[in-house]
Write a protein that holds these residues in place. Structure first.
Motif, PDB file in Angstrom:
ATOM      1  N   ASP A  42       1.034  -1.253   0.142  1.00 18.52           N
ATOM      2  CA  ASP A  42      -0.113   0.138   0.091  1.00 18.52           C
ATOM      3  C   ASP A  42       0.769   1.177   0.354  1.00 18.52           C
ATOM      4  OD1 ASP A  42      -2.677  -0.905  -0.132  1.00 18.52           O
ATOM      5  OD2 ASP A  42      -2.666  -1.853   2.324  1.00 18.52           O
ATOM      6  N   HIS A  43       2.290   0.970  -0.346  1.00 19.35           N
ATOM      7  CA  HIS A  43       3.185   2.270  -0.292  1.00 19.35           C
ATOM      8  C   HIS A  43       3.702   1.890  -1.718  1.00 19.35           C
ATOM      9  CE1 HIS A  43       1.864   2.063   3.886  1.00 19.35           C
ATOM     10  NE2 HIS A  43       2.383   4.021   3.164  1.00 19.35           N
ATOM     11  N   TRP A  44       4.605   3.441  -2.159  1.00 19.26           N
ATOM     12  CA  TRP A  44       5.050   3.207  -3.672  1.00 19.26           C
ATOM     13  C   TRP A  44       6.966   3.498  -2.929  1.00 19.26           C
ATOM     14  CZ3 TRP A  44       3.567   2.236  -7.921  1.00 19.26           C
ATOM     15  CH2 TRP A  44       2.503   2.224  -8.776  1.00 19.26           C
ATOM     16  N   LEU A  45       7.439   2.621  -3.584  1.00 17.54           N
ATOM     17  CA  LEU A  45       8.846   2.464  -2.920  1.00 17.54           C
ATOM     18  C   LEU A  45       9.844   3.399  -4.101  1.00 17.54           C
ATOM     19  CD1 LEU A  45       7.012   0.349  -0.846  1.00 17.54           C
ATOM     20  CD2 LEU A  45       9.494  -0.569  -0.085  1.00 17.54           C
ATOM     21  N   VAL A  46      10.456   3.860  -2.979  1.00 20.13           N
ATOM     22  CA  VAL A  46      11.738   4.808  -3.631  1.00 20.13           C
ATOM     23  C   VAL A  46      12.601   3.353  -3.740  1.00 20.13           C
ATOM     24  CG1 VAL A  46      14.089   6.383  -4.358  1.00 20.13           C
ATOM     25  CG2 VAL A  46      10.720   6.530  -3.678  1.00 20.13           C
ATOM     26  N   LYS A  47      13.750   2.200  -4.492  1.00 18.61           N
ATOM     27  CA  LYS A  47      15.279   1.997  -4.074  1.00 18.61           C
ATOM     28  C   LYS A  47      15.912   1.716  -5.064  1.00 18.61           C
ATOM     29  CE  LYS A  47      14.478  -2.611  -3.953  1.00 18.61           C
ATOM     30  NZ  LYS A  47      15.582  -3.303  -4.666  1.00 18.61           N
ATOM     31  N   THR A  48      17.127   2.067  -4.453  1.00 14.63           N
ATOM     32  CA  THR A  48      17.922   1.520  -5.367  1.00 14.63           C
ATOM     33  C   THR A  48      17.888   0.384  -6.217  1.00 14.63           C
ATOM     34  OG1 THR A  48      19.531   3.465  -4.749  1.00 14.63           O
ATOM     35  CG2 THR A  48      20.725   1.693  -6.079  1.00 14.63           C
ATOM     36  N   LYS A  49      18.505   0.260  -6.864  1.00 12.77           N
ATOM     37  CA  LYS A  49      18.240  -1.700  -7.746  1.00 12.77           C
ATOM     38  C   LYS A  49      19.321  -2.125  -7.145  1.00 12.77           C
ATOM     39  CE  LYS A  49      17.926  -4.626 -11.442  1.00 12.77           C
ATOM     40  NZ  LYS A  49      16.794  -4.320 -13.088  1.00 12.77           N
ATOM     41  N   GLU A  50      19.044  -3.135  -6.432  1.00 12.17           N
ATOM     42  CA  GLU A  50      19.718  -4.246  -6.036  1.00 12.17           C
ATOM     43  C   GLU A  50      20.277  -4.066  -4.266  1.00 12.17           C
ATOM     44  OE1 GLU A  50      23.276  -5.788  -7.650  1.00 12.17           O
ATOM     45  OE2 GLU A  50      22.120  -5.967  -9.752  1.00 12.17           O
ATOM     46  N   ALA A  51      19.667  -2.963  -4.058  1.00 13.30           N
ATOM     47  CA  ALA A  51      19.854  -2.568  -2.431  1.00 13.30           C
ATOM     48  C   ALA A  51      18.895  -3.431  -1.495  1.00 13.30           C
ATOM     49  CB  ALA A  51      19.548  -1.455  -2.721  1.00 13.30           C
ATOM     50  N   LYS A  52      18.706  -4.037  -0.271  1.00 11.36           N
ATOM     51  CA  LYS A  52      17.856  -4.649   1.002  1.00 11.36           C
ATOM     52  C   LYS A  52      16.974  -4.248   0.874  1.00 11.36           C
ATOM     53  CE  LYS A  52      22.637  -6.929   2.918  1.00 11.36           C
ATOM     54  NZ  LYS A  52      23.895  -7.024   3.701  1.00 11.36           N
ATOM     55  N   ARG A  53      17.142  -2.572   1.065  1.00  6.90           N
ATOM     56  CA  ARG A  53      15.870  -1.697   1.375  1.00  6.90           C
ATOM     57  C   ARG A  53      15.506  -1.055   0.884  1.00  6.90           C
ATOM     58  NH1 ARG A  53      15.832   2.136   5.442  1.00  6.90           N
ATOM     59  NH2 ARG A  53      18.421   2.517   6.548  1.00  6.90           N
ATOM     60  N   ALA A  54      14.367  -0.415   0.876  1.00  2.00           N
ATOM     61  CA  ALA A  54      13.915   0.862   0.003  1.00  2.00           C
ATOM     62  C   ALA A  54      14.873   2.071   1.219  1.00  2.00           C
ATOM     63  CB  ALA A  54      12.794   0.870   0.042  1.00  2.00           C
TER      64      ALA A  54
END
Length: 144
Positions: A96-108
């Motif tokens: 239920d949220h939009w996440l911003v994450k660097t590809k291959e990072a462990k978490r947003a």
């Protein structure tokens, strides 16, 4: 060229001292990993601002008590992951949220209620890192 709390880029002049300290620490580590000054500074600023936003009061107080960064500090480059800094930034929907994450990072790095806010933040991060943004629809398919 590495920096310290007395000699730092002019872009850090009006920063809160704790933000400046964290930015210098990150930038010096990036320099030790082979990043050029003009690339290390915006990446460090972005990461330091995220750290300030997400760190607990205890983490901030503990960091504030640590010695200030010095130009000749040793940085462990063996555990750093400069590849991650070159990876694109993704925006996707989860729980239920939009996440911003660097590809291959462990978490947003951040979550948002609105997709437009997530995309704006992803563009800011990607601009600092000089990478691309990959945006997904709610159903998980890539937006073109």
């Amino acid at each position: 060229m590495p920096w310290d709390m007395n000699d730092y880029p002019v872009s850090l002049k009006n920063f809160d001292p704790l933000l400046r300290k964290k930015t210098i620490e990150i930038a010096n580590a990036l320099l030790a990993n082979g990043y050029e000054d003009d690339r290390a500074i915006p990446i460090a600023i972005s990461q330091a601002k995220s750290w300030i936003k997400d760190a607990s009061k205890d983490e901030k107080e503990s960091f504030d008590k640590e010695n200030n960064p010095k130009k000749n500090d040793h940085h462990d480059t063996s555990s750093a992951n400069p590849k991650l800094l070159n990876n694109p930034v993704e925006v996707f929907f989860e729980d239920d949220h939009w996440l911003v994450k660097t590809k291959e990072a462990k978490r947003a790095s951040e979550t948002f209620d609105k997709k437009t806010d997530a995309v704006n933040r992803a563009n800011e991060i990607a601009g600092n890192k000089d990478t691309e943004v990959i945006i997904y629809k709610k159903d998980g398919t890539r937006q073109h």
